[in-house]
Design a protein around this motif. Structure first.
Motif, PDB file in Angstrom:
ATOM      1  N   MET A   1       0.850  -1.197   0.000  1.00 35.66           N
ATOM      2  CA  MET A   1       0.000   0.000   0.000  1.00 35.66           C
ATOM      3  C   MET A   1       0.885   1.246   0.000  1.00 35.66           C
ATOM      4  O   MET A   1       1.808   1.355   0.795  1.00 35.66           O
TER       5      MET A   1
ATOM      6  N   GLU B   1      -8.390   7.916  -4.737  1.00 36.47           N
ATOM      7  CA  GLU B   1      -9.407   7.236  -3.938  1.00 36.47           C
ATOM      8  C   GLU B   1     -10.153   6.193  -4.778  1.00 36.47           C
ATOM      9  O   GLU B   1     -10.382   5.064  -4.331  1.00 36.47           O
TER      10      GLU B   1
ATOM     11  N   LYS C   1      -8.890   2.573  -5.471  1.00 35.77           N
ATOM     12  CA  LYS C   1      -9.059   1.504  -4.490  1.00 35.77           C
ATOM     13  C   LYS C   1     -10.106   0.520  -4.998  1.00 35.77           C
ATOM     14  O   LYS C   1     -11.214   0.901  -5.357  1.00 35.77           O
TER      15      LYS C   1
ATOM     16  N   ASP D   1      -7.021  -1.925  -2.375  1.00 35.93           N
ATOM     17  CA  ASP D   1      -6.368  -0.953  -1.494  1.00 35.93           C
ATOM     18  C   ASP D   1      -4.933  -0.633  -1.908  1.00 35.93           C
ATOM     19  O   ASP D   1      -3.989  -0.811  -1.127  1.00 35.93           O
TER      20      ASP D   1
ATOM     21  N   TYR E   1      -3.735   2.360  -2.398  1.00 37.23           N
ATOM     22  CA  TYR E   1      -3.309   3.649  -1.863  1.00 37.23           C
ATOM     23  C   TYR E   1      -3.968   3.926  -0.506  1.00 37.23           C
ATOM     24  O   TYR E   1      -5.085   3.505  -0.232  1.00 37.23           O
ATOM     25  N   ARG E   2      -3.226   4.683   0.290  1.00 38.28           N
ATOM     26  CA  ARG E   2      -3.772   5.264   1.512  1.00 38.28           C
ATOM     27  C   ARG E   2      -3.533   6.759   1.406  1.00 38.28           C
ATOM     28  O   ARG E   2      -2.399   7.214   1.297  1.00 38.28           O
TER      29      ARG E   2
END
Length: 325
Positions: free
Chosen positions: A1, A25, A28, A34, A36-37
């Motif tokens: 991630m 966003e 995702k 998931d 990216y955060r």
């Protein structure tokens, strides 16, 4: 991630943040779960008011490197005192191993202040390209680009170009299929390549000196004529070399590129708003033949005149986004 952070400050442009943030966003769950955060950060954390008055609650920027750190844009003419402090954060982030340091719009001024653009190609919003070049002469400003990537340093043009840059980053990380799906979810007509010229209102540009304003006015009024650098230099009472340097410094364009863009902008309005033959429009704005105008349209808009006309007729019917920035 991967940790993706957006650095904001009082008076930031809200779309510079929300456009690329939405792209990451939406990645995702598209292809890779998931990937990216996302973080919104500021120097001290807490509520940060945008130029529109909307407040965004940010986390305090951390010392641990992010995968990607993007500084958004604002009206820097009213907030020049923000440059050094924010640029220090960017310089430290680059030194500590942040993989990508990026900017949207006038965020490029922060990267330049940090020295991250010295000797590198970069871009910003068309209205600020000349200022960026004057203020930071070591930067190789490319005023016509949607975004520019030089190693781990990315810069993008105004507002919606931040979305194009984010989509290019997603494509770099996750592949073109994921990037294209994110673009579809964003209802973006297509991802413009970085090399495509950003649309600029060259016709509305106001250089700093009377000499160059007079030259630009002459260009606008004589587009149908041959406008060589030598002829324009004579109007400015300068040698061709002196004129070329001065014009580039004040407008961010070479004289030849400025003439081409002015011709395209005038021709584009007629292409979009009328049914005039393309050949007639080409000759009336100074292109020797329709093929020259076609090539110029592709350089400036990314589309030939026929596509510009077709898409302008579709706008508001079945095309979700106009082709202009």
């Amino acid at each position: 991630m991967r940790d993706i952070a957006f650095l904001i400050f009082p008076g930031f442009q809200i779309l510079d943040l929300t456009g690329p943030l939405a792209a990451f966003e939406l990645a995702k769950g598209v292809g890779v779960p998931d990937p990216y955060r996302c973080f919104v950060v500021s120097q001290s954390g807490g509520p940060v008011r945008s130029s529109s008055g909307l407040e965004v609650t940010a986390s305090k920027i951390r010392s641990k490197p992010y995968d990607t750190l993007t500084v958004v844009g604002a009206d820097l003419l009213s907030r020049p005192y923000d440059l050094p402090d924010i640029s220090d954060h960017l310089a430290r982030a680059a030194a500590k191993g942040t993989r990508r340091v990026a900017s949207v719009c006038t965020g490029a001024f922060f990267l330049a202040e940090a020295g991250l653009l010295d000797g590198r190609r970069a871009t910003t919003h068309w209205k600020q390209t000349a200022q960026l070049q004057r203020q930071f002469p070591k930067v190789k400003v490319e005023p016509n680009r949607i975004f520019v990537k030089e190693g781990g340093i990315w810069t993008s043009a105004g507002v919606t170009a931040g979305i194009d840059q984010a989509l290019a980053m997603i494509e770099e990380d996750l592949g073109s299929a994921v990037s294209h799906e994110v673009a579809r979810l964003l209802v973006v007509y297509h991802r413009r390549p970085g090399g495509q010229s950003q649309f600029s209102a060259m016709a509305d540009m106001e250089p700093a000196t009377d000499r160059m304003r007079e030259v630009l006015t002459y260009m606008r009024e004589h587009l149908h004529e041959q406008l060589s650098t030598e002829h324009l230099a004579a109007i400015a009472c300068l040698s061709p070399r002196q004129f070329g340097r001065a014009f580039l410094m004040e407008t961010g364009e070479t004289p030849a590129k400025a003439v081409e863009r002015l011709r395209v902008e005038v021709a584009r309005q007629r292409v979009e708003r009328s049914a005039e033959p393309i050949e007639l429009i080409a000759h009336s704005v100074g292109f020797r033949d329709p093929e020259r105008m076609r090539r110029a349209f592709i350089r400036v808009t990314g589309h030939p005149p026929q596509s510009v006309r077709r898409l302008s007729h579709q706008k508001g019917v079945d095309d979700p986004l106009a082709i202009a920035q």
